[in-house]
Scaffold this motif. Structure first.
Motif, PDB file in Angstrom:
ATOM      1  N   LEU B 110       0.903  -0.979  -0.029  1.00 26.33           N
ATOM      2  CA  LEU B 110      -0.017  -0.011   0.006  1.00 26.33           C
ATOM      3  C   LEU B 110       0.899   1.326  -0.066  1.00 26.33           C
ATOM      4  N   GLU B 111       1.833   1.280   0.685  1.00 26.22           N
ATOM      5  CA  GLU B 111       2.926   2.572   0.834  1.00 26.22           C
ATOM      6  C   GLU B 111       3.401   2.547  -0.746  1.00 26.22           C
ATOM      7  N   GLU B 112       3.560   1.618  -1.345  1.00 28.92           N
ATOM      8  CA  GLU B 112       4.025   1.735  -2.749  1.00 28.92           C
ATOM      9  C   GLU B 112       2.818   2.413  -3.639  1.00 28.92           C
ATOM     10  N   PHE B 113       1.719   1.707  -3.254  1.00 23.79           N
ATOM     11  CA  PHE B 113       0.735   2.400  -4.349  1.00 23.79           C
ATOM     12  C   PHE B 113       0.082   3.877  -3.956  1.00 23.79           C
ATOM     13  N   VAL B 114       0.326   4.344  -2.827  1.00 25.21           N
ATOM     14  CA  VAL B 114      -0.155   5.663  -2.684  1.00 25.21           C
ATOM     15  C   VAL B 114       0.239   6.689  -3.183  1.00 25.21           C
ATOM     16  N   GLY B 115       1.588   6.661  -3.766  1.00 21.82           N
ATOM     17  CA  GLY B 115       2.436   7.894  -4.353  1.00 21.82           C
ATOM     18  C   GLY B 115       1.539   8.537  -5.250  1.00 21.82           C
ATOM     19  N   GLY B 116       1.400   9.773  -5.209  1.00 25.11           N
ATOM     20  CA  GLY B 116       0.465  10.702  -6.037  1.00 25.11           C
ATOM     21  C   GLY B 116      -1.083  10.472  -6.024  1.00 25.11           C
ATOM     22  N   VAL B 117      -1.359   9.485  -5.108  1.00 21.51           N
ATOM     23  CA  VAL B 117      -2.792   9.156  -5.025  1.00 21.51           C
ATOM     24  C   VAL B 117      -3.579  10.518  -4.190  1.00 21.51           C
ATOM     25  N   ASP B 118      -4.834  10.893  -4.682  1.00 23.56           N
ATOM     26  CA  ASP B 118      -5.535  11.846  -4.016  1.00 23.56           C
ATOM     27  C   ASP B 118      -6.652  11.361  -3.207  1.00 23.56           C
ATOM     28  N   LEU B 119      -6.896  10.296  -3.305  1.00 23.42           N
ATOM     29  CA  LEU B 119      -8.202   9.491  -2.603  1.00 23.42           C
ATOM     30  C   LEU B 119      -7.990   8.067  -2.771  1.00 23.42           C
ATOM     31  N   MET B 120      -8.353   7.343  -1.374  1.00 21.21           N
ATOM     32  CA  MET B 120      -8.564   5.902  -1.486  1.00 21.21           C
ATOM     33  C   MET B 120     -10.036   5.695  -1.013  1.00 21.21           C
ATOM     34  N   LEU B 121     -10.351   4.676  -2.133  1.00 25.18           N
ATOM     35  CA  LEU B 121     -11.907   4.106  -1.734  1.00 25.18           C
ATOM     36  C   LEU B 121     -11.746   2.813  -1.008  1.00 25.18           C
ATOM     37  N   ASP B 122     -12.264   2.495  -0.137  1.00 23.65           N
ATOM     38  CA  ASP B 122     -12.421   1.386   0.609  1.00 23.65           C
ATOM     39  C   ASP B 122     -13.436   0.441  -0.221  1.00 23.65           C
ATOM     40  N   ALA B 123     -13.075  -0.719  -0.759  1.00 19.59           N
ATOM     41  CA  ALA B 123     -13.793  -1.690  -1.231  1.00 19.59           C
ATOM     42  C   ALA B 123     -13.608  -3.163  -0.848  1.00 19.59           C
ATOM     43  N   THR B 124     -12.830  -2.931   0.416  1.00 18.22           N
ATOM     44  CA  THR B 124     -12.307  -4.460   0.791  1.00 18.22           C
ATOM     45  C   THR B 124     -13.361  -5.164   1.372  1.00 18.22           C
ATOM     46  N   ASP B 125     -13.074  -6.345   2.101  1.00 16.30           N
ATOM     47  CA  ASP B 125     -14.111  -7.199   2.776  1.00 16.30           C
ATOM     48  C   ASP B 125     -13.615  -7.650   3.928  1.00 16.30           C
ATOM     49  N   ASN B 126     -12.455  -6.844   4.592  1.00 19.54           N
ATOM     50  CA  ASN B 126     -12.105  -7.238   6.123  1.00 19.54           C
ATOM     51  C   ASN B 126     -11.665  -5.937   6.800  1.00 19.54           C
ATOM     52  N   MET B 171     -13.626   2.641  16.019  1.00 17.70           N
ATOM     53  CA  MET B 171     -13.853   1.286  16.345  1.00 17.70           C
ATOM     54  C   MET B 171     -12.980   0.920  17.532  1.00 17.70           C
ATOM     55  N   GLU B 172     -11.835   1.526  18.069  1.00 15.38           N
ATOM     56  CA  GLU B 172     -10.765   1.320  18.931  1.00 15.38           C
ATOM     57  C   GLU B 172     -10.358  -0.124  18.814  1.00 15.38           C
ATOM     58  N   GLN B 173     -10.786  -1.176  18.438  1.00 14.83           N
ATOM     59  CA  GLN B 173     -10.186  -2.225  17.930  1.00 14.83           C
ATOM     60  C   GLN B 173     -10.839  -3.076  17.063  1.00 14.83           C
ATOM     61  N   ILE B 174     -10.098  -3.744  16.281  1.00 17.02           N
ATOM     62  CA  ILE B 174     -10.746  -4.467  15.188  1.00 17.02           C
ATOM     63  C   ILE B 174     -11.527  -5.851  15.767  1.00 17.02           C
ATOM     64  N   PRO B 175     -12.835  -5.832  15.285  1.00 17.76           N
ATOM     65  CA  PRO B 175     -13.531  -6.763  15.816  1.00 17.76           C
ATOM     66  C   PRO B 175     -13.003  -8.318  15.717  1.00 17.76           C
ATOM     67  N   LEU B 176     -13.187  -8.983  16.577  1.00 23.16           N
ATOM     68  CA  LEU B 176     -12.608 -10.550  16.398  1.00 23.16           C
ATOM     69  C   LEU B 176     -13.690 -11.262  15.594  1.00 23.16           C
ATOM     70  N   GLY B 177     -13.429 -11.517  14.205  1.00 23.00           N
ATOM     71  CA  GLY B 177     -14.153 -12.548  13.629  1.00 23.00           C
ATOM     72  C   GLY B 177     -15.838 -12.174  13.599  1.00 23.00           C
ATOM     73  N   GLY B 178     -16.347 -13.033  12.962  1.00 30.30           N
ATOM     74  CA  GLY B 178     -17.789 -12.932  12.807  1.00 30.30           C
ATOM     75  C   GLY B 178     -18.556 -11.804  11.759  1.00 30.30           C
ATOM     76  N   LEU B 179     -17.857 -10.756  11.796  1.00 31.74           N
ATOM     77  CA  LEU B 179     -18.358  -9.584  11.142  1.00 31.74           C
ATOM     78  C   LEU B 179     -18.246  -9.668   9.789  1.00 31.74           C
ATOM     79  N   THR B 180     -17.071 -10.049   9.123  1.00 31.52           N
ATOM     80  CA  THR B 180     -16.889 -10.048   7.830  1.00 31.52           C
ATOM     81  C   THR B 180     -17.300 -11.362   6.909  1.00 31.52           C
ATOM     82  N   CYS B 181     -17.398 -12.297   7.810  1.00 33.10           N
ATOM     83  CA  CYS B 181     -17.834 -13.678   6.913  1.00 33.10           C
ATOM     84  C   CYS B 181     -19.272 -13.692   6.924  1.00 33.10           C
TER      85      CYS B 181
END
Lengths: 67, 338
Positions: B110-126, B171-181
Motif C-alpha cells: 500500500l505504501e508503494e501504491f499511494v504515491g500521487g494518490v488523491d483519494l483511497m476508496l475502501d472496497a475491501t471485505d475485512n 472502532m478502537e479495536q478490530i472486531p474478532l471475527g464474525g463480522l466479515t464472513c
C-alpha cells in the motif's frame, strides 16, 4: 419500557438499564458499534454508565466488514 | 470530451472547472468485488485521470449476482478480478488510465501504491486491511472513504486526516471475527446504495467541493427500512495511535502478523508465504498433475483433489477452498506446495 431504536418504537424489558444493555440486546455478536443517545454521540467508556429511560431515542450503528 | 461529460459539467457544483480537476486526479480502489466494481465504473465514466485497482481474488460464479461488469466468461476462466475489471473499464472510457494489480494488499504494498494518490476508496471485505488503509491515510494525509455491506445492511463514512475522527477512533479495536464472513449473504441493491454514497463523497473531494461533504456516519438497512445518519465528530480522539497527537500507526506492523486470512463467506483460507520467491506455475502444474486435476491460465493455477481445491497465484499466494480451518489449510498448502 418503550425505546425508539433506529427509528422504530420497540418494547424492551425493564431489566435493560444502561446503553450497554441495549447494545447487548440488539448486537450480541457485533461488538463494533457506535451509539447515539437522544442526539448525543457516546464514547465507548460511557456505554455502561449512561442510563436509559422510557421514550429515549437510540441510534445503533454496526460496523460491518463485507464488500 | 465535452460531449462525453456534458451532463456532469452542466451540474453546477462540478462545472468545467470541477471536470478539469477530476481529470487530474488519481484514485486508489482497494478491492474489486461488489463495492469496487461499482465505484470503479462510476469514476471511469465520470472521467477520473487515473484509477489504480488492487485485488487478490479471481472471478467466481457466486460473484456474478452482484459484482457488476464481470461476465460468465470471467467466471469460467477464473480471471483475476483486477484484470477482468481493467479490461471492462478500458472499454468504457479509454481516456482513463487504469492500473490493475493482482495482489494481497499489505502495508508495504500500500505504501508503494499511494504515491500521487488523491483519494483511497475502501472496497475491501475485512477490517485488517481497512485498518492498514486507515493508518496509511493518516501517515500520508490522504482522505479515504469507508464502505461496507452485509445482507441488506450498509455503512459508510468519509475520513479526512486532521479533520474527522479516523476508523480507529470509532472502532478502537478490530472486531474478532464474525463480522466479515457474511453467512447472512448479500443483496445487490445495498451495494449500490453504499457505493452511491462513496462515489458522491469522492466526487466532492476530487472536484474541489469539500464544503459539500456529508460529515456524518451513515448506515441503512434496505430490508428493515432503517436509515441512520449521525454526527461522530466527538469521537475524534487526541490520544488515538493512528490519528492522535503522537501517532505510531500500529496497523502498519500487520505485515509481520497476518499470514493467513479466512475469506469472506467463501469457505476459503488464503495463505501468503513470507518468501518473496515467485513460483514457476508451469513446473508446479507438471509436478501436481499426477495427483489431481490441474488447470492453468496466465495468472494462476488451479489444483483439485476429491476433497479440496487449491489455487496458486503468480505472486505465491494460495487460496485453499473447501475449508475455513486455518491449520487444515496450512497443512494442505505444505502438502502440495512444500
Amino acid at each position: 419500557m418503550e425505546l425508539l431504536v433506529n427509528g422504530t418504537m420497540m418494547h424492551l424489558s425493564d431489566n435493560i438499564k444502561t446503553v450497554s444493555d441495549v447494545i447487548d440486546y440488539f448486537t450480541a455478536d457485533r461488538p463494533a458499534v457506535v451509539v447515539e443517545h437522544n442526539g448525543n454521540i457516546l464514547t465507548k467508556e460511557s456505554h455502561s454508565t449512561v442510563n436509559i429511560k422510557d421514550g429515549d431515542k437510540i441510534e445503533l450503528v454496526n460496523f460491518v466488514g463485507g464488500g | 470530451m465535452e460531449q462525453r461529460y456534458s451532463r456532469q459539467i452542466l451540474f453546477s457544483p462540478i462545472g468545467t472547472e470541477g471536470q478539469r480537476k477530476l481529470r487530474q486526479t488519481h484514485l486508489l480502489i482497494i478491492g474489486a468485488g461488489a463495492l469496487g466494481t461499482s465505484i470503479a465504473e462510476m469514476f471511469t465514466r465520470a472521467g477520473a485521470g487515473k484509477i489504480t485497482i488492487a485485488d487478490r481474488d479471481y472471478v467466481e460464479w457466486s460473484n456474478l449476482q452482484r459484482q457488476q461488469l464481470y461476465t460468465e466468461e470471467d467466471a469460467q476462466n477464473r480471471t483475476p478480478k483486477a484484470i477482468a475489471l481493467k479490461e471492462k473499464l478500458e472499454a468504457i472510457n479509454r481516456d482513463v488510465r487504469i492500473e490493475a494489480h493482482v495482489t494481497d494488499v499489505t502495508p508495504r504494498i500500500l505504501e508503494e501504491f499511494v504515491g500521487g494518490v488523491d483519494l483511497m476508496l475502501d472496497a475491501t471485505d475485512n477490517f485488517d486491511i481497512r485498518m492498514v488503509m486507515n493508518d496509511i491515510s493518516q501517515k500520508h494525509s490522504i482522505p479515504w472513504i469507508y464502505g461496507a455491506v452485509v445482507g441488506s445492511y450498509g455503512i459508510s463514512y468519509t475520513i479526512i486526516p486532521g479533520e474527522t475522527p479516523c476508523l480507529h477512533c470509532m472502532m478502537e479495536q478490530i472486531p474478532l471475527g464474525g463480522l466479515t464472513c457474511d453467512t447472512a449473504g448479500i443483496i445487490s441493491p445495498i451495494v449500490q446504495l453504499v457505493t452511491a454514497h462513496q462515489a458522491a463523497e469522492g466526487l466532492k473531494i476530487l472536484t474541489g467541493n469539500r464544503d459539500a461533504l456529508r460529515e456524518k456516519l451513515i448506515s441503512f438497512d434496505l430490508w428493515s427500512n432503517q436509515y441512520s445518519s449521525i454526527d461522530v465528530q466527538r469521537l475524534k480522539n487526541d490520544s488515538c495511535s493512528s490519528c492522535g497527537a503522537s501517532p505510531s500507526y500500529p496497523f502498519l506492523d500487520y505485515e509481520n502478523q497476518t499470514r493467513t486470512a479466512v475469506l469472506c463467506g467463501r469457505d476459503t483460507v488464503q495463505i501468503r508465504p513470507s518468501s518473496k520467491h515467485k513460483p514457476d506455475l508451469k513446473r508446479t502444474a507438471e509436478d501436481l498433475s499426477p495427483l489431481g486435476e490441474v488447470e492453468q491460465n496466465p495468472f494462476l493455477l488451479s489444483f483439485s483433489t476429491d476433497a479440496n481445491r487449491l489455487v496458486l497465484f503468480q505472486d505465491g499466494r494460495v487460496l485453499v477452498h473447501g475449508t475455513s480451518d486455518v491449520s487444515e489449510a496450512r497443512s494442505l498448502y505444505h502438502r502440495y506446495f512444500g
